[in-house]
Design an enzyme around this catalytic site. Structure first.
Site, PDB file in Angstrom:
ATOM      1  N   THR A  49      -2.340  -0.530   8.662  1.00  0.00           N
ATOM      2  CA  THR A  49      -1.721  -0.864   9.815  1.00  0.00           C
ATOM      3  C   THR A  49      -1.238   0.123  10.689  1.00  0.00           C
ATOM      4  O   THR A  49      -1.229   0.577  11.758  1.00  0.00           O
ATOM      5  CB  THR A  49      -0.922  -2.083   9.813  1.00  0.00           C
ATOM      6  N   THR A  50      -0.294   1.219   9.777  1.00  0.00           N
ATOM      7  CA  THR A  50       0.396   2.350  10.315  1.00  0.00           C
ATOM      8  C   THR A  50      -0.407   3.418  10.795  1.00  0.00           C
ATOM      9  O   THR A  50       0.084   4.002  11.554  1.00  0.00           O
ATOM     10  CB  THR A  50       1.370   2.840   9.222  1.00  0.00           C
ATOM     11  N   TYR A 112      -4.351 -14.051  11.717  1.00  0.00           N
ATOM     12  CA  TYR A 112      -4.790 -14.819  12.998  1.00  0.00           C
ATOM     13  C   TYR A 112      -5.333 -16.161  12.649  1.00  0.00           C
ATOM     14  O   TYR A 112      -4.976 -17.254  13.145  1.00  0.00           O
ATOM     15  CB  TYR A 112      -5.394 -14.135  13.961  1.00  0.00           C
ATOM     16  N   TYR A 138      -2.739  -7.368   0.265  1.00  0.00           N
ATOM     17  CA  TYR A 138      -1.569  -7.043   0.830  1.00  0.00           C
ATOM     18  C   TYR A 138      -1.078  -8.313   1.577  1.00  0.00           C
ATOM     19  O   TYR A 138      -1.866  -8.960   2.524  1.00  0.00           O
ATOM     20  CB  TYR A 138      -1.894  -5.903   1.760  1.00  0.00           C
ATOM     21  N   ARG A 143       2.939 -10.248   9.985  1.00  0.00           N
ATOM     22  CA  ARG A 143       1.890  -9.712  10.823  1.00  0.00           C
ATOM     23  C   ARG A 143       0.512 -10.628  10.807  1.00  0.00           C
ATOM     24  O   ARG A 143      -0.173 -10.780  12.000  1.00  0.00           O
ATOM     25  CB  ARG A 143       1.303  -8.255  10.583  1.00  0.00           C
ATOM     26  N   LYS A 167       0.545  -5.542  -2.432  1.00  0.00           N
ATOM     27  CA  LYS A 167       1.641  -4.989  -1.560  1.00  0.00           C
ATOM     28  C   LYS A 167       2.320  -6.038  -0.927  1.00  0.00           C
ATOM     29  O   LYS A 167       1.779  -6.882  -0.095  1.00  0.00           O
ATOM     30  CB  LYS A 167       0.758  -4.211  -0.642  1.00  0.00           C
ATOM     31  N   ILE A 209       4.447   0.975  -0.873  1.00  0.00           N
ATOM     32  CA  ILE A 209       3.754   1.735   0.225  1.00  0.00           C
ATOM     33  C   ILE A 209       4.493   1.648   1.545  1.00  0.00           C
ATOM     34  O   ILE A 209       4.841   0.899   2.043  1.00  0.00           O
ATOM     35  CB  ILE A 209       2.368   1.175   0.330  1.00  0.00           C
TER      36      ILE A 209
END
Length: 294
Positions: A49-50, A112, A138, A143, A167, A209
């Site tokens: 995502t980053t 979502y 993850y 999010r 994660k 992470i």
């Protein structure tokens, strides 16, 4: 070296640097990769995502995967970020992308759609059966909109042998401790939240992470190594040195926050891709003040 040894410590969820016109800044990218490696981190996670993965597509995504592999040249292990809310699309990506040089895949839980826990389990079970590389799941409910519960994560860990770690970014210490307590011995719990990495390691996590390590790889990876060695008295000053910085990196969204720090440090430009937007001028001033006092 086992997967557990390779991925114990600090990984960075690396940014993707852009030019002002939105194109990838390959020159800065090369410098950043060397900066991170020389900072002593254990591994790099590419297009999480980053890395603004939702806005890097197709051939460009492959170019990023290949470029990072070329520049790192085996100096540190690499993890490819490949996830989504369509299970079959994720499987297609597994087949399409050339992941030469990569040793694992980070796959975020479906966003979502908000599947129930059985749907989440079946998603990862399907990935487990067809993945070309070992997988780190993850969990980031802030999010995705849906938590992967401790029971589901332990079930995945027990039944899906190609999924070797999580994660964990729920921020729920009851959940974190239940995972650590009940997981198989060789299943890794990795912090997905810089701010609580120290207490997570104290509870049994094996590293992080990180986002903040994009800008401060040396200090943050040293803090993690001290924690893993049980030297918490030495780790605490480094932990508290970055608490306000970490908070400020997420105040107006990530990776806008961390890129502001990196721009001020001269590491790369402050460019992002829509819908991500740079932090406000007011917040940037606050960031500059935090940097001066650190």
């Amino acid at each position: 070296m086992s997967l557990q040894e390779k991925f114990r410590g600090t990984g960075i969820a690396i940014v993707t640097p852009f030019n002002g016109d939105g194109s990838i800044d390959w020159d800065s990218f090369r410098k950043l990769i060397n900066f991170w490696i020389h900072g002593g981190v254990e591994y790099l996670v590419v297009l999480g995502t980053t890395g603004e993965s939702p806005t890097v597509h197709g051939e460009e995504k492959q170019k990023v995967f290949s470029f990072v592999n070329e520049v790192t040249s085996g100096q540190v292990p690499l993890v490819a970020g490949i996830g989504g809310n369509d299970t079959h699309e994720v499987l297609s990506a597994f087949k399409v992308f050339d992941l030469k040089g990569y040793e694992a895949i980070l796959s975020v839980s479906p966003a979502y759609s908000k599947p129930n826990q059985e749907g989440i389990f079946q998603h990862y079970k399907t990935l487990n059966e067809q993945t070309p590389l070992p997988v780190i799941l993850y969990n980031v409910p802030g999010r995705t909109g849906q938590n992967v519960t401790a029971d589901t994560q332990v079930r995945i860990a027990s039944e899906c042998k190609n999924i070797f770690g999580t994660k964990e970014a729920s921020g729920d210490f009851n959940q974190i401790m239940q995972i650590v307590k009940n997981k198989p011995k060789d299943f890794m719990v990795i912090s997905g939240d810089d701010l609580i990495t120290l207490p997570m390691i104290a509870c049994g996590a094996e590293g992080v992470i990180s986002v903040v390590a994009n800008a401060y790889p040396k200090d943050f990876s040293e803090m993690v190594r001290l924690c893993l060695a049980g030297r918490y008295n030495e780790a605490l000053p480094l932990h508290y040195k970055y608490t306000d910085i970490i908070t400020s990196m997420f105040t107006e969204g990530s990776p806008g926050g961390v890129k502001a720090y990196m721009a001020e440090l001269g590491l790369c430009g402050n460019a992002v891709r829509l819908p991500i937007w740079p932090v406000s001028e007011k917040h940037f001033d606050k960031i500059k003040g935090l940097m001066k006092s650190t």
